[in-house]
Write a protein that holds these residues in place. Structure first.
Motif, PDB file in Angstrom:
ATOM      1  N   GLY A 352      16.644 -23.527   7.488  1.00 51.91           N
ATOM      2  CA  GLY A 352      15.544 -24.322   8.034  1.00 51.91           C
ATOM      3  C   GLY A 352      14.427 -24.525   7.029  1.00 51.91           C
ATOM      4  N   HIS A 353      14.083 -23.460   6.298  1.00 54.18           N
ATOM      5  CA  HIS A 353      13.058 -23.575   5.255  1.00 54.18           C
ATOM      6  C   HIS A 353      13.485 -24.569   4.173  1.00 54.18           C
ATOM      7  N   ARG A 356      13.107 -28.193   5.298  1.00 54.51           N
ATOM      8  CA  ARG A 356      11.710 -28.631   5.419  1.00 54.51           C
ATOM      9  C   ARG A 356      10.971 -28.641   4.085  1.00 54.51           C
ATOM     10  N   LYS A 358       9.179 -29.201   0.649  1.00 52.61           N
ATOM     11  CA  LYS A 358       8.611 -30.282  -0.140  1.00 52.61           C
ATOM     12  C   LYS A 358       8.415 -29.785  -1.568  1.00 52.61           C
ATOM     13  N   ASN A 488      16.540 -33.354   2.985  1.00 53.00           N
ATOM     14  CA  ASN A 488      15.734 -32.836   4.092  1.00 53.00           C
ATOM     15  C   ASN A 488      16.492 -32.545   5.375  1.00 53.00           C
ATOM     16  N   ARG A 489      17.813 -32.422   5.279  1.00 55.25           N
ATOM     17  CA  ARG A 489      18.543 -32.052   6.492  1.00 55.25           C
ATOM     18  C   ARG A 489      19.877 -31.393   6.140  1.00 55.25           C
TER      19      ARG A 489
END
Length: 594
Positions: A352-353, A356, A358, A488-489
């Motif tokens: 999950g980190h 997400r 950036k 991002n996924r």
């Protein structure tokens, strides 16, 4: 070679069992074999999962590191072979693994073309013949292993003396050499280790057979052409042929980052593109001489020598450019595969980190006890645990594994700079030094930044498989490259293959500059940081060379862009912006040397 890409080693745990996940689909991946407690944990996991007897190999047994590694690699190999045999007999029906195998192949491969013929065939006899041929062509990906050559701590016997050929890296090499893997390679990274390479000379498992085939091969990860020449010659003189040089970006990579002197990836790749024939000839002469001296068969021509690259690759166009213009055998896709649970071993929270993350979440840190800059993801439990210990007045980590114990500043026997023992001694020294407050805080931060990587980079496997590596140590660290900011996924293995081969786009809607621009920006940021820390004329001269090399790299990239090799419309403008940023840093240089 079935696929045009490979999955490089990542951390300690993240590719620890990737072959079990992807090898049956023809995808090659790399296992780290330096952390033997992790390997023992994985032995137990897979023996138990398969309902087979698990016999622990105790750390009190002779040569336990090598034996753990050998048995684990044999186990992984056996699992993969069983998977492949099962896949070969699977039905050609939607969703089956045999269909998945062929659909993930690159569209231009001969096997994929044959598969398309099979799908288009209508006559029963023709389909049956094509089906039999396809089944016979199924080939697993390689089960390769990695040793970071600098992680070669001495180990000691009951008499207090170093165990002969018992250091971490040497024992790991022996473990691999004694395994039953074939068509496999060992990847040496992080520079030359004469002791390790000298032991390699004794390992006949790396010799070619009567037909000139090497069942176990050597891959050397390098930062530039000069490193390939130096290490390649060193090994060739010992009768060891380097079957592949694996180029990695200095800064646009995961884990440890070895910044070059401002020499960018494009010019480095160009050196290999134009100099590969010369490199091959130079190494073959030394290799042939060494074989002749020991009475071994000398081949009439050089064995194959591949050149591959990895670090920051993120699009099909980049993959194609590297393959076609630079003539690379494969490209390495590491960081994006951290978001593919079918390929890598990442626990749910860390996954999950990563999804997400950036650009600001990935730090080129001082966290590694090796004293080498280290990319890692902020906000994980490893960082939180390190900060909590300091706040409680207990800085440092329990040092159970000791693989990174190299510091002798305070002790006769090396210890790790992330350990409780070292940090207490170092902080005490700093407190007594009566340094100016700003200097004290800066020095203190460098001490406290060090994080336990042995367990931190291993614990994700323990979390995912609901087990324990080291009691009361569950903190997790992960080391993606900056490229993670653009992915991002979570993705399936099929989706990632489609992305690499241009059949899909996981970056749709994401603004991502070319990999060469991303690396260039990292180097400019690194130059700015170093200029701020400049301590004198010697360092300033080094940074001037760094700056000049960046300028040469930009000029080279401009030529590629003008020749249409990099057709990206924004590429030229981004080069110009980078040039302006480098020019602006000249003022910083003047200030820091006054």
């Amino acid at each position: 070679m079935v696929h045009e890409f490979h999955i490089p080693v990542m951390g300690l745990a993240y590719t620890i069992d990737s072959p079990v996940k992807v090898a049956r689909f023809g995808i090659s991946s790399v296992i780290s074999i330096i952390e033997d407690r992790l390997i023992e944990m994985m032995r137990k996991h897979y023996y138990t999962e398969r309902n087979e007897p698990y016999e622990p190999i105790s750390s009190k047994e002779e040569d336990y590191r090598a034996r753990r590694i050998t048995d684990y690699l044999n186990l992984v190999n056996r699992i993969v072979q069983e998977q492949v045999e099962k896949l070969r007999t699977a039905a050609f029906e939607k969703g089956s693994e045999i269909v998945k195998y062929f659909e993930m192949l690159p569209d231009n491969s001969n096997v994929k073309l044959l598969y398309n013929q099979f799908n288009a065939a209508t006559r029963t006899e023709a389909r049956a013949a094509l089906e039999a041929k396809l089944r016979s062509l199924i080939t697993p990906g390689a089960i390769d292993v990695n040793i970071m050559t600098k992680t070669d701590k001495n180990n000691y016997g009951a008499d207090g003396q170093p165990i002969e050929d018992g250091s971490d890296a040497v024992a790991a090499l022996r473990g691999y050499a004694n395994s039953d893997l074939v068509g496999s390679s060992i990847v040496f990274s992080a520079g030359m280790n004469p002791r390790l390479y000298s032991y390699l000379e004794k390992c006949r498992q790396f010799d070619a057979d009567a037909n000139g085939v090497m069942q176990k091969k050597v891959i050397v990860k390098v930062s530039d052409y000069r490193s390939a020449l130096i290490q390649g010659k060193f090994l060739a003189k010992k009768g060891i042929w380097v079957s592949e040089f694996r180029i990695e970006s200095g800064l646009n990579c995961g884990g440890h980052a070895f910044a070059t002197d401002g020499i960018l990836m494009g010019p480095i790749l160009e050196d290999f593109r134009t100099g590969k024939a010369e490199l091959t000839a130079a190494l073959f002469q030394l290799y042939a001489d060494a074989l002749g001296k020991r009475g071994a068969h000398v081949p009439g021509e050089p064995p194959p020598m591949l050149v591959t690259a990895q670090g920051g690759i993120g699009s099909h166009d980049e993959h194609q450019m590297l393959r076609e213009y630079y003539q690379l055998s494969t490209t390495g896709w590491g960081t994006p595969f951290l978001l593919v649970p079918e390929a890598t071993t990442v626990d749910a929270d860390t996954l999950g980190h990563l999804a997400r993350a950036k650009s600001d979440d990935v730090a080129l840190s001082h966290s590694s006890p090796m004293g080498v800059r280290f990319h890692y993801l902020k906000g994980l439990s490893g960082e939180a645990e390190r900060l909590r210990r300091f706040e409680e007045g207990k800085p440092g980590s329990p040092c159970t594994e000791k693989h990174l114990s190299f510091n002798t500043e305070f002790t006769e026997r090396p210890i790790c700079t992330a350990s409780i023992q070292y940090q207490r001694l170092k902080i005490d020294q700093l407190q007594k030094a009566q340094l100016p407050e700003n200097e004290y805080q800066a020095q203190l931060k460098l001490v406290l930044d060090k994080e336990c990587l042995c367990t931190g980079l291993s614990n994700s496997a323990a979390a995912l498989y609901n087990t324990t590596l080291v009691k009361n140590q569950s903190a997790i660290t992960i080391c993606p490259g900056p490229n993670i900011a653009f992915f991002n996924r979570e993705a399936s293995l099929q989706e990632m293959c489609d992305h690499i081969y241009g059949r899909g786009d996981l970056l749709s809607g994401t603004e991502r500059p070319h990999m060469f621009i991303n690396e260039l920006r990292l180097y400019i940021a690194y130059l700015a940081e170093q200029l701020q820390q400049c301590t004198g004329d010697k360092m300033m001269k080094q940074l001037e060379v760094f700056r000049e090399n960046l300028g040469k790299g930009i000029a080279y990239y401009r030529q590629l862009h003008e020749a249409g090799i990099i057709p990206d419309a924004r590429f030229g403008q981004l080069l110009h912006e980078s040039e302006s940023q480098i020019e602006a840093l000249k003022d910083v240089a003047c200030v820091t040397t006054q």
